[in-house]
Design an enzyme around this catalytic site. Structure first.
Site, PDB file in Angstrom:
ATOM      1  N   ASP A   1       0.813  -1.212   0.000  1.00  0.00           N
ATOM      2  CA  ASP A   1       0.000   0.000   0.000  1.00  0.00           C
ATOM      3  C   ASP A   1       0.854   1.273   0.000  1.00  0.00           C
ATOM      4  O   ASP A   1       1.983   1.289   0.488  1.00  0.00           O
ATOM      5  CB  ASP A   1      -0.886   0.045   1.244  1.00  0.00           C
TER       6      ASP A   1
ATOM      7  N   HIS B   1       3.597  -2.463   3.196  1.00  0.00           N
ATOM      8  CA  HIS B   1       3.624  -1.071   2.729  1.00  0.00           C
ATOM      9  C   HIS B   1       4.948  -0.761   2.027  1.00  0.00           C
ATOM     10  O   HIS B   1       6.019  -1.068   2.556  1.00  0.00           O
ATOM     11  CB  HIS B   1       3.436  -0.108   3.902  1.00  0.00           C
TER      12      HIS B   1
END
Length: 363
Positions: free
Chosen positions: A165, A311
């Site tokens: 992400d 992430h």
């Protein structure tokens, strides 16, 4: 005390600084999308100048801007969040002006919430987030059963999906791609529009390697704070930026920042043509618990069909990069292969394109 505000728009960021009486301290500064490093350096320089004059600098963002606080707090800046109820109405696309964000702290410093590394942009609103998620459970299950939400799907094959992400975010996105390439693993990247606008080369590299590129909104907002037109604009503008970089009509999978949702938000999403993607495995790598902790959490939580949340953006992601080889090798040692989210099969499936099974070559 000096008060700075960081606003976002369709092209980048604005920084304005006010004194204790709400008067501007110099002209506003503007930074193009992808200029978060320069923005951070600008604020650090101001912080040093003000400190030499005996003044303390605080920086204010809002709940529709979740892509700057990680870098700013990590750099040692004092960052606060102003919530919608202490701000004027937003424009059709963007946050309120930077001076309005700074002004919220000038008017009532007690109304803004301190953000610190490891706490996240929604610090202080965790109970609200949890209550909204609980209230949305029945609506979410209906979406899942209708194929409009990927989450907690049973899988008959020992496959998992690695998802990343908040990027593209040089240099960490490139380092993640290096690891995936060495290990022959496909992944899914949920990209933020403001970052996609600036980092086309990373998107092109993702696409060339066969990774899935999907939507993570334009500015990483807390969705329940948006109106329906704002939410749809976040999705549409991000789809356009991604499609401009990698072609096609844009991705039609979407991950809500923080997993934020309410029954109203889910109703708006059902009316769009995107499929929402959540996650089953969360090692909280964004909080930087250490590479070993990230690896251990993924391996402990993994199961067939799992969507693993990692992430590449939102700040320093060196720990995620460091953990990734051990995550991949550990999962393979446990008999798992890897698939993009759009190729991850459900119960009873025997495989589909875009997967690697244990011992298979890169797709």
């Amino acid at each position: 005390m000096r008060y700075s505000g960081v606003a976002w728009s369709g092209v980048g960021f604005e920084v304005a600084v006010l004194d204790g009486a709400g008067r501007p301290v110099g002209p506003a500064a503007r930074f193009a999308a992808g200029g978060l490093g320069s923005l951070t350096e600008h604020l650090l320089r101001l912080q040093g100048e003000f400190a030499r004059a005996g003044q303390h600098l605080v920086t204010v963002v809002d709940s529709t801007n979740g892509i700057v606080d990680g870098a700013l707090t990590g750099a040692g800046l004092a960052v606060y969040r102003a919530d919608p109820w202490v701000l004027p109405d937003r424009p059709a696309f963007g946050s309120v002006p930077a001076a309005e964000l700074a002004g919220a702290a000038v008017r009532d410093f007690g109304s803004v919430v301190r953000l610190v590394p490891g706490a996240g942009t929604l610090a202080g609103r965790g109970a609200e987030l949890a209550a909204d998620i609980d209230a949305s459970a029945a609506d979410l299950e209906r979406m899942r059963r209708a194929g409009r939400c990927r989450w907690a799907d049973p899988c008959a094959l020992p496959l998992v999906a690695l998802t990343f992400d908040d990027g593209p975010n040089p240099p960490y996105t490139g380092r993640v791609l290096d690891v995936l390439d060495r290990h022959g693993v496909p992944a899914t990247f949920f990209c933020v529009g403001l970052h996609a606008l600036a980092h086309r080369a990373e998107l092109e590299r993702m696409a060339a390697a066969g990774h899935q590129i999907a939507n993570h909104t334009w500015s990483h907002p807390y969705l329940p704070d948006l109106s329906r037109p704002e939410l749809l604009a976040q999705l549409e503008r991000t789809d356009e930026a991604l499609a401009a970089a990698v072609g096609g009509d844009g991705p039609r999978m979407f991950r809500p920042p923080y997993g934020g949702r309410t029954p109203r938000v889910l109703d708006w999403l059902r009316a769009s043509d995107t499929t929402m993607v959540l996650w089953d495995v969360d090692p909280a790598d964004w909080s930087m618990p250490g590479a070993d902790a990230v690896t251990a959490a993924v391996l402990a939580q993994a199961r067939p069909g799992a969507l693993i949340l990692l992430h590449d953006g939102g700040g320093d992601r060196s720990q995620t990069v460091a953990a990734l080889p051990a995550v991949i090798e550990g999962l393979r040692d446990r008999g798992y292969g890897f698939a993009r989210v759009d190729a991850l099969p459900g119960a009873g499936a025997t495989g589909s394109p875009g997967q690697t099974v244990p011992g298979s070559p890169k797709v």
